[in-house]
Design a protein around this motif. Structure first.
Motif, mmCIF file in Angstrom:
data_model
loop_
_atom_site.group_PDB
_atom_site.id
_atom_site.type_symbol
_atom_site.label_atom_id
_atom_site.label_comp_id
_atom_site.label_asym_id
_atom_site.label_seq_id
_atom_site.Cartn_x
_atom_site.Cartn_y
_atom_site.Cartn_z
ATOM 1 N N ASN A 1 3.221 -1.513 -13.864
ATOM 2 C CA ASN A 1 2.313 -1.500 -15.020
ATOM 3 C C ASN A 1 2.863 -2.338 -16.169
ATOM 4 O O ASN A 1 2.092 -2.916 -16.942
ATOM 5 N N TYR A 2 4.192 -2.414 -16.285
ATOM 6 C CA TYR A 2 4.770 -3.307 -17.288
ATOM 7 C C TYR A 2 4.457 -4.761 -16.949
ATOM 8 O O TYR A 2 4.019 -5.535 -17.814
ATOM 9 N N ALA B 1 0.816 -1.214 0.000
ATOM 10 C CA ALA B 1 0.000 0.000 0.000
ATOM 11 C C ALA B 1 0.848 1.261 0.000
ATOM 12 O O ALA B 1 0.393 2.325 -0.435
ATOM 13 N N GLU B 2 2.094 1.152 0.484
ATOM 14 C CA GLU B 2 2.957 2.325 0.616
ATOM 15 C C GLU B 2 3.704 2.653 -0.677
ATOM 16 O O GLU B 2 4.528 3.559 -0.711
ATOM 17 N N SER B 3 3.448 1.910 -1.751
ATOM 18 C CA SER B 3 4.190 2.069 -2.997
ATOM 19 C C SER B 3 3.504 3.040 -3.953
ATOM 20 O O SER B 3 2.290 2.957 -4.187
ATOM 21 N N TYR B 4 4.298 3.929 -4.530
ATOM 22 C CA TYR B 4 3.777 4.812 -5.585
ATOM 23 C C TYR B 4 3.290 4.001 -6.775
ATOM 24 O O TYR B 4 2.306 4.369 -7.428
ATOM 25 N N TYR B 5 3.969 2.896 -7.063
ATOM 26 C CA TYR B 5 3.542 2.075 -8.187
ATOM 27 C C TYR B 5 2.161 1.481 -7.945
ATOM 28 O O TYR B 5 1.335 1.416 -8.866
ATOM 29 N N THR B 6 1.890 1.047 -6.726
ATOM 30 C CA THR B 6 0.562 0.543 -6.400
ATOM 31 C C THR B 6 -0.484 1.636 -6.592
ATOM 32 O O THR B 6 -1.579 1.387 -7.131
ATOM 33 N N ALA B 7 -0.153 2.847 -6.173
ATOM 34 C CA ALA B 7 -1.108 3.956 -6.255
ATOM 35 C C ALA B 7 -1.424 4.350 -7.686
ATOM 36 O O ALA B 7 -2.467 4.973 -7.945
ATOM 37 N N THR B 8 -0.564 3.990 -8.636
ATOM 38 C CA THR B 8 -0.751 4.416 -10.034
ATOM 39 C C THR B 8 -0.844 3.219 -10.979
ATOM 40 O O THR B 8 -0.599 3.350 -12.179
ATOM 41 N N ALA B 9 -1.230 2.058 -10.452
ATOM 42 C CA ALA B 9 -1.247 0.833 -11.259
ATOM 43 C C ALA B 9 -2.571 0.657 -11.993
ATOM 44 O O ALA B 9 -3.639 1.077 -11.527
ATOM 45 N N ASP B 10 -2.484 0.002 -13.141
ATOM 46 C CA ASP B 10 -3.652 -0.398 -13.929
ATOM 47 C C ASP B 10 -3.914 -1.875 -13.631
ATOM 48 O O ASP B 10 -3.482 -2.761 -14.348
ATOM 49 N N PHE B 11 -4.636 -2.132 -12.536
ATOM 50 C CA PHE B 11 -4.740 -3.483 -12.002
ATOM 51 C C PHE B 11 -5.595 -4.406 -12.858
ATOM 52 O O PHE B 11 -6.506 -3.970 -13.577
ATOM 53 N N LYS C 1 0.437 -3.214 -26.474
ATOM 54 C CA LYS C 1 -0.024 -1.869 -26.118
ATOM 55 C C LYS C 1 -0.029 -1.665 -24.594
ATOM 56 O O LYS C 1 -1.025 -1.271 -23.994
ATOM 57 N N ILE C 2 1.135 -1.923 -23.988
ATOM 58 C CA ILE C 2 1.284 -1.812 -22.539
ATOM 59 C C ILE C 2 1.639 -0.365 -22.185
ATOM 60 O O ILE C 2 2.686 0.136 -22.590
ATOM 61 N N ALA C 3 0.779 0.297 -21.444
ATOM 62 C CA ALA C 3 1.003 1.686 -21.030
ATOM 63 C C ALA C 3 1.854 1.690 -19.765
ATOM 64 O O ALA C 3 1.335 1.483 -18.658
ATOM 65 N N CYS C 4 3.154 1.912 -19.932
ATOM 66 C CA CYS C 4 4.065 1.844 -18.778
ATOM 67 C C CYS C 4 5.117 2.950 -18.810
ATOM 68 O O CYS C 4 6.170 2.825 -18.175
ATOM 69 N N ASP C 5 4.844 4.030 -19.546
ATOM 70 C CA ASP C 5 5.711 5.224 -19.546
ATOM 71 C C ASP C 5 7.145 4.918 -19.984
ATOM 72 O O ASP C 5 8.109 5.494 -19.450
ATOM 73 N N LEU C 6 7.328 4.047 -20.968
ATOM 74 C CA LEU C 6 8.676 3.732 -21.442
ATOM 75 C C LEU C 6 9.323 4.980 -22.041
ATOM 76 O O LEU C 6 8.769 5.616 -22.938
ATOM 77 N N THR C 7 10.509 5.333 -21.536
ATOM 78 C CA THR C 7 11.198 6.566 -21.912
ATOM 79 C C THR C 7 12.686 6.284 -22.066
ATOM 80 O O THR C 7 13.282 5.627 -21.203
ATOM 81 N N GLY D 1 0.851 -5.429 -17.541
ATOM 82 C CA GLY D 1 0.596 -5.514 -18.982
ATOM 83 C C GLY D 1 0.982 -6.867 -19.552
ATOM 84 O O GLY D 1 0.273 -7.417 -20.403
ATOM 85 N N LEU D 2 2.110 -7.420 -19.079
ATOM 86 C CA LEU D 2 2.482 -8.771 -19.505
ATOM 87 C C LEU D 2 1.444 -9.785 -19.035
ATOM 88 O O LEU D 2 1.091 -10.717 -19.773
ATOM 89 N N GLY D 3 0.964 -9.612 -17.808
ATOM 90 C CA GLY D 3 -0.068 -10.510 -17.306
ATOM 91 C C GLY D 3 -1.346 -10.427 -18.117
ATOM 92 O O GLY D 3 -1.959 -11.457 -18.443
#
Length: 434
Positions: free
Chosen positions: A197-198, A16-26, A126-132, A201-203
């Protein structure tokens, strides 16, 4: 030893304390395994390795079941720094000395393909994971800088890799708002992304391809044989092949793996959104890793937070002052962040090997494993899944090449290997400080 699957997390829940959890496309939670089923392949672990293997095996027509003790991307795949690096974990000069030019070149080619495999999966599904693009390797001292520049020249002349630009002190200040570093390299062939999110997306792609994924299905035992039998507390999978892809969370499930793959913890904090200050600190949207042995790694999130990873902890439980573990080294590099609020602070368990190269292993003729990415697993774990699929399909040359790298067991056996590692890591952390 603690049960790492539950020592620091609530069963079946992302941190719950993770930024990734807070912004995930579950994804919707997948049903636990109940009863007996059969498959061509049973994969243990729904992180990058297991999900990539599942996708590549489905493309070859295999029936695949994935067993995940917690949730898709729950472990290191959903908690890491998100850096997609170039090359193997060890430098090419080291690999050349260890293996010879031909094998070192083949390993470089595998690592380069790893980045292409990752990008191909992101584009195809089409995995939306902010690849930069862009990773900067920052040097604290003159010896680190000389090594970084020599490595860049070596890759340019021997491997025709021209996407690295050496930087002096002035050059690095054009990218970072700090005087902490004396120079470095920027690699525009490397990249960074949102790691959870990556993984999700694979899942999602694996499920769409017909892979059966069972979450909350912890493997308790593997019975070797043809077929092999993989047992959870509520079910069993009988499969022609088994892929063990649990990385740092396997415990003692497979002794041949635990002898060479050691779990350790690392920590990340996310500040509040920094607004204009973010562009002063990191002037281009790149990720950074520095030359400390206990590496500091950082980048900006999509909403301009500082995501800072680092800090060591010599226990399997996460420390209570987890935010301070990463905040202290962050302020040494960027004191201007002293007033920034920490909104998220989380830990994760990764896995290392004695020589920091991943452990590709054949446990038996039909049981394969890869793990121990030693902090460089985003691209290589994805590629490992592809090499596993090749090996199962009868094209094992590249899997066997990676498996040929000599990886001694950790000294001390199951009881003493952790205290010995603590002594070694303490020495290296003191060297970093002084």
């Amino acid at each position: 030893m603690l049960d790492l699957l539950n020592a620091n997390d609530q069963p079946g829940q992302y941190p719950a304390e993770s930024y990734y959890t807070a912004t995930a496309d579950f994804l919707p939670q997948q049903p636990a395994l109940k009863g007996e089923t059969r498959a061509d392949i049973c994969i243990i672990g729904a992180g990058y390795t297991g999900l990539s293997a599942a996708l590549h095996l489905r493309e070859r027509g295999y029936d695949v079941v994935v067993l995940e003790a917690q949730r898709i991307g729950f472990g290191a795949s959903g908690r890491n720094g998100g850096q997609v690096g170039s090359g193997q974990r060890l430098g090419q000069d080291v690999l050349e000395k260890q293996l010879g030019q031909d094998a070192a070149r083949a390993m470089w080619d595998i690592a380069q393909e790893a980045k292409a495999t990752l990008k191909s999966l992101i584009n195809k599904h089409k995995i939306a994971c902010d690849l930069t693009p862009g990773v900067l390797h920052a040097a604290f001292g003159k010896a680190d800088l000389a090594h970084a520049h020599a490595e860049a020249e070596h890759l340019a002349t021997r491997y025709d890799y021209s996407q690295i630009t050496p930087l002096d002190a002035e050059g690095i200040r054009a990218h970072l708002g700090t005087d902490a570093y004396c120079g470095g390299n920027i690699d525009m062939g490397a990249a960074h992304l949102h790691p959870l999110n990556y993984a999700l997306g694979l899942g999602r792609a694996a499920l769409a391809a017909g892979v059966r994924i069972h979450e909350r299905s912890r493997v308790m035992r593997i019975d070797q044989g043809e077929p092999a039998s993989v047992h959870t507390d509520a079910g069993q999978v009988r499969a022609r092949f088994v892929v063990v892809a649990g990385n740092g969370y396997l415990g003692g499930l497979v002794p041949q793996i635990s002898a060479r793959v050691m779990p350790i913890n690392n920590f990340i904090v996310a500040t509040e959104p920094l607004g204009d200050l973010a562009d002063e600190i990191i002037k281009q949207n790149i990720a950074v890793a520095d030359s400390k042995f206990v590496v500091n790694y950082y980048r900006l999130s999509a909403d301009k937070r500082m995501l800072w990873g680092g800090g060591e902890s010599y226990g399997y439980r996460f420390p209570r002052n987890l935010a301070d573990k990463a905040r202290k080294p962050m302020l040494k590099v960027f004191p201007q962040l002293s007033g920034a609020r920490i909104d998220y602070a989380w830990g994760g368990t990764l896995a290392i090997t004695t020589r920091r190269m991943p452990a590709f292993q054949r446990i038996s003729g039909n049981i394969l494993s890869v793990g121990g990415y030693s902090g460089s697993g985003v691209a290589m774990a994805t590629q490992a899944g592809k090499l596993i699929a090749e090996a199962i399909a009868g094209q094992a040359e590249r899997f066997d090449l990676m498996a040929s790298f000599p990886l001694p067991s950790f000294p001390g056996g199951r009881l003493m290997r952790w205290p010995i590692l603590v002594l070694a890591m303490t020495w290296f952390s003191l060297r970093d400080r002084f």
